[in-house]
Design an enzyme around this catalytic site. Structure first.
Site, mmCIF file in Angstrom:
data_model
loop_
_atom_site.group_PDB
_atom_site.id
_atom_site.type_symbol
_atom_site.label_atom_id
_atom_site.label_comp_id
_atom_site.label_asym_id
_atom_site.label_seq_id
_atom_site.Cartn_x
_atom_site.Cartn_y
_atom_site.Cartn_z
ATOM 1 N N ASP A 149 38.639 49.496 37.606
ATOM 2 C CA ASP A 149 38.448 50.089 36.830
ATOM 3 C C ASP A 149 37.057 50.947 37.702
ATOM 4 O O ASP A 149 37.229 50.921 38.740
ATOM 5 C CB ASP A 149 37.522 49.795 35.219
ATOM 6 C CG ASP A 149 38.411 50.565 34.535
ATOM 7 O OD1 ASP A 149 37.231 52.170 34.551
ATOM 8 O OD2 ASP A 149 39.387 50.985 33.317
ATOM 9 N N HIS A 202 35.014 54.818 31.745
ATOM 10 C CA HIS A 202 35.527 54.535 31.025
ATOM 11 C C HIS A 202 36.040 53.063 31.757
ATOM 12 O O HIS A 202 36.003 52.222 30.838
ATOM 13 C CB HIS A 202 37.354 54.952 32.575
ATOM 14 C CG HIS A 202 37.782 54.631 31.453
ATOM 15 N ND1 HIS A 202 38.723 54.031 32.265
ATOM 16 C CD2 HIS A 202 38.663 55.795 31.324
ATOM 17 C CE1 HIS A 202 40.071 53.415 32.137
ATOM 18 N NE2 HIS A 202 39.873 54.314 31.087
ATOM 19 N N SER A 239 44.663 53.169 27.581
ATOM 20 C CA SER A 239 43.544 52.878 28.777
ATOM 21 C C SER A 239 42.443 51.429 27.523
ATOM 22 O O SER A 239 42.040 50.382 27.757
ATOM 23 C CB SER A 239 42.729 53.722 28.758
ATOM 24 O OG SER A 239 42.949 54.196 29.425
#
Length: 909
Positions: free
Chosen positions: A177, A220, A374
């Site tokens: 990520d 994220h 996600s």
């Protein structure tokens, strides 16, 4: 010819006719007798089970839209049918019962499709504890983390007492990520020093434990890692596998969260395999291109479980790595429910589903709410971590996948389906409930028998449909005499079971349901066969086949090729929707109409010939046909709009015959006034795209899903509904020539950072900029009078809204800025109405100012509820109404002065 010979011929003819009549009569009598037997058995069953079902309704199974509507009309019943036409219920008129209907000879031919409407909830309560009841419920474990009570998504995982047996200790999950907040207390001591920056090819431990190599600048990766592995330590949030080790693999990204290079992700995947991790989570998606194939095969061969997000484009277009067969793609459930989220991809992208909105870790040592597939993916990754912890690290992937499928809570149509995969992940069933073995006896030497698994008290999830050269599969049975047939995805078990395959010769019958239309031609209603390659006959009963009916071949994933009848003129709504393995269609020249979603979700369709007579194309007709590159419309075309091409991400050219008339109702940039042979494709592939000078309208969904970063709108007057929805557009300038911006026009444009609305626009419609999570600023022209419902809903990065001086804004409607990132707002003097929930949960809003002499008259219920940073507010003197809980939990301090003009205010101000 002699007289005797003539007599013999006449007698022979009469005899043949009489014989045929007798045969027909016998067959008809046998059919009637069979219908009577079925009716009598069904009535006896209803009488025996009376009190266990609703007597005033009839469930129709294996029905068609035509049959259901016809029955409803005959019975005078109210019909309710699912949108896909596969499930229907008849609500009988007062005083009529299902028994009355079944006893009436007029309806006995329909009884084979009848089912009683059982009172399932009551029956389950009366059954043994083995009956599986799926409800939203908290884990059976005492957790004291501060925000644990707000982690509602945990209610939808059926964790049960999982944490008593495993917290993920000893297992490692790789998170590929944007990095991680290395100082966040939730990960203290559990980030591996083997963590890796895939962009710069650097391992943390090789650089004196330089943790900056994997530091998260985008946020994220930190949020994803928190879902899996935030500590259960009495503070903050609780991860699902709170003791798991984390191997962070960072790929550098830009300010919008887009990774610089796909190759970084591939390298990261290979690195995770080299480190022999247990599970790999990949919360990213790439459309139509699979660079991960070889690496994922290697991971599978190494028994490493790979999980990926399905993507957030509300599409079935293949996204990778989720669509790869060696990766588990995960779709999102909507907030607080069992429906699919309105953004979630589906089809081959989503093998299973999990909640999509989570409360998790954020950069800077904080916490926040995040939504998207996600955050569904790491939930399933955490399930895999627990599985490895309980079953051992060397359990074969194949075993895990089978158990995962078997354990899922079924959603949508019974069994695995195109829109919900195998259903919602169920932790307790996967990890702690007993499994059984099912043996599939193929009843032939041509095929090997197969074995599968099921969870006790659950139905079998993976049921094979075998194939042979000269026979077609005709169902599974509990006995080799084929008297007791399996009820697919309904029968449950508590002991091992063997099923027997029945085979038939399809050529002996016509494998289609059909009806005779008023013009004497035939419409195909349903395909009941099992073949992969079929030819629909030109004639049935000596009549021309002219129409493919509503949903006739919908979801027929087995089919590889269909040859259509020569006399076909109509293809109805959803006719071939979800035929995911068909590569091409050739429509006969006579086809005039293509219905709504007729070819939608044909994700492998790469070519289609439309014939020479086509007039109308329904909305969403080719939606998500992601491998179509070009399409040609004949001069006869009269009606089509941009929705027809939603999700056709590989399209480079839409060709319209130069003889098409000017009045063709093709929306927006597809408008053919210029009579150009090549009409601009809505999802322009170039990064910068300029509309033709003559374009006055951007039509419905014309740029839906566009990959263009910027679009020059020139002199556009109308921007219609969903025109740029789900696009990758980064900035928007709406010119002063534009008067109308439709609802959802820029909905979920995830990389959109700024927008300016010209001075001729009078309304910002409902959800125009909703879920534009990167939108940081918006400039609103002076003639805006209304901001619609959820116009900027969940725009978490939106810090500033600037109104043009002299703004005429009158109304801000319900939830217009709900859950946005606003820090301050100055309301124009003209503003008179703020709707319910308008600024609810704007956690960063610390200033709300009304211009001097403000015309504000009403603040709706919960309008500013949950604005935790708001401390002071000065109410305008003309204010008349303050709604219930308008400032609940807003932390207002100091003296609050309620103007004398206020005639009503609700409790909890």
């Amino acid at each position: 010819m002699k007289t005797g010979t003539k007599k013999r011929l006449i007698l022979f003819a009469v005899s043949a006719v009489l014989t045929a009549a007798v045969i027909i009569a016998v067959v008809f009598t046998a059919k009637i007798s069979n219908q009577t037997t079925i009716r009598n058995e069904f009535v006896a069953k209803l009488e025996t089970e009376k009190g266990k079902y609703d007597e005033s309704t009839i469930v129709l199974s294996n029905t068609t839209k035509y049959e259901a509507e016809s029955l409803a009309g005959k019975l005078g019943a109210r019909l309710r049918m699912s949108s896909n036409g596969r499930f229907a219920v008849l609500y009988l008129k007062e005083g009529q019962s299902i028994l009355d209907v079944c006893r009436d000879d007029k309806y006995k031919k329909h009884i084979s499709s009848f089912s009683p409407d059982y009172n399932a909830r009551i029956a389950e309560e009366e059954e043994s504890e083995d009956i599986y009841i799926h409800v939203a419920k908290r884990p059976e474990y005492d957790v004291y983390d501060t925000y644990y009570p707000q982690q509602d998504y945990l209610n939808y995982l059926n964790l049960g007492d999982t944490w008593k047996y495993s917290k993920g200790f000893g297992r490692t999950v790789a998170v590929i990520d944007t990095g991680i907040d290395t100082d966040h207390p939730e990960f203290d001591g559990r980030i591996s020093d083997w963590s890796y920056n895939a962009t710069y090819d650097k391992i943390v431990r090789d650089y004196d434990n330089d943790w900056s190599l994997i530091e998260d600048n985008a946020g994220h990766g930190t949020a994803v890692a928190g879902v899996i592995a935030a500590a259960m330590d009495g503070e903050g949030v609780t991860g699902i596998a709170p003791e798991a080790g984390i191997l962070v693999i960072k790929a550098e990204c830009d300010d919008t969260g887009a990774f610089y290079r796909t190759s970084d992700l591939v390298f990261g995947l290979y690195y995770a395999i080299e480190r022999d991790v247990d599970v790999i989570n990949m919360s990213f998606a790439i459309e139509m291109f699979n660079p991960f194939e070889d690496a994922l095969q290697l991971a599978c061969d190494s028994d490493i479980i790979c999980v990926a997000s399905a993507g957030n484009s509300k599409s079935a277009v293949h996204c990778f790595p989720a669509s790869d067969p060696n990766c588990i793609g995960v779709g999102s459930l909507a907030d607080d429910g069992w429906e699919s989220a309105d953004y979630s991809n589906y089809g081959d992208n989503a093998e299973v589903y999990a909640p999509g909105t989570v409360l998790t870790t954020a950069v800077g040592g904080g916490y926040g709410y995040f939504s998207g597939t996600s955050f569904s993916s790491p939930i399933v990754a955490a399930a895999a971590v627990h599985y490895k912890a309980i079953s051992g690290p060397y359990e074969m992937n194949e075993v895990f996948i089978r158990k995962l499928h078997a354990a899922c809570y079924d959603l949508g149509d019974p069994g695995p389906d195109f829109f919900y995969g195998y259903g919602a992940v169920d932790f307790h069933a996967l990890l702690l409930e007993q499994t059984g073995k099912v043996t599939f006896n193929m009843m032939t030497d041509e095929l090997y028998d197969e074995e599968g698994v099921f969870i006790h008290g659950h139905a079998i999830a993976d049921i094979p449909e075998p194939e042979r050269l000269y026979a077609v599969f005709d169902g599974w049975y509990y006995d080799p005499q084929f008297t007791d047939e399996l009820n697919w995805y309904e029968d449950t078990y508590s002991a091992d079971v063997t099923l027997y395959a029945k085979w038939a010769n399809e050529d002996d019958v016509i494998p289609f349901e059909y009806r005779i239309l008023e013009d004497g031609t035939v419409e195909i209603l349903k395909y009941r066969g099992k073949r992969r390659y079929i030819t629909i006959p030109d004639y049935i009963e000596g009549r021309q086949v002219s129409s493919i009916g509503f949903g006739a071949f919908q979801g027929e994933s087995r089919l590889r090729r269909i040859i259509l009848p020569h006399y076909l003129t109509n293809i109805s709504d959803l006719a071939f929707s979800g035929c995911v393995n068909i590569l091409s269609f050739d429509l006969p020249d006579g086809v005039v109409n293509i219905g709504v979603k007729a070819f939608s979700d044909n994700v492998r369709l790469n070519s289609i010939s439309l014939g020479t007579s086509l007039c109308t194309v329904g909305n969403n007709a080719f939606e998500n046909c992601g491998q179509l590159t070009s399409i040609y419309f004949p001069e006869t075309l009269r009606s089509i709009n941009g929705t027809a091409f939603i999700g056709t991400v590989s399209m480079t050219a839409i060709l319209v015959d130069e003889k098409c008339p000017d009045f063709i109702s093709v929306d927006g940039v597809l408008y053919n006034h210029s009579k150009s042979k090549i009409v601009a494709y809505p999802a322009a592939r170039s990064s910068n795209y300029a509309l033709p000078d003559e374009t006055s309208t951007v039509g419905v969904s014309a740029f839906y899903g566009t990959s263009a970063y910027s679009v020059d709108l020139n002199s556009v007057v109308y921007i219609e509904d969903s025109a740029f929805a789900y696009g990758r557009i980064g900035r928007v300038i709406i010119p002063d020539t534009c008067t109308t911006v439709g609802s959802y026009a820029f909905y979920q444009c995830g990389v959109l950072t700024s927008a300016k609305i010209g001075n001729s626009v009078t309304e910002i419609g409902n959800s125009v900029f909703s879920r534009c999570t990167s939108l940081t600023e918006i400039f609103i022209g002076k003639n805006i009078t209304r901001i619609g419902k959820e116009a900027f809903y969940r725009d978490k990065s939106l810090a500033n809204v600037t109104f043009e001086q002299g703004s005429r804004l009158y109304t801000i409607e319900e939830s217009a800025f709900n859950k946005s990132g606003l820090t301050s707002v100055v309301f124009p003097k003209s503003l008179a109405f703020i709707g319910a929930n308008a600024f609810m949960s704007c956690n960063l809003l610390n200033e709300a100012v009304f211009e001097e002499g403000s015309d504000l008259q009403q603040i709706g219920a919960y309008a500013f509820a949950g604005t935790y940073s708001l401390r002071t507010i000065e109410f305008p003197s003309k204010l008349r109404i303050i709604g219930k809980y308008a400032f609940k939990e807003s932390k207002l301090t100091g003296e609050i002065v309620i103007p004398a003009s206020v005639t009503f205010y609700g409790e909890g101000l």
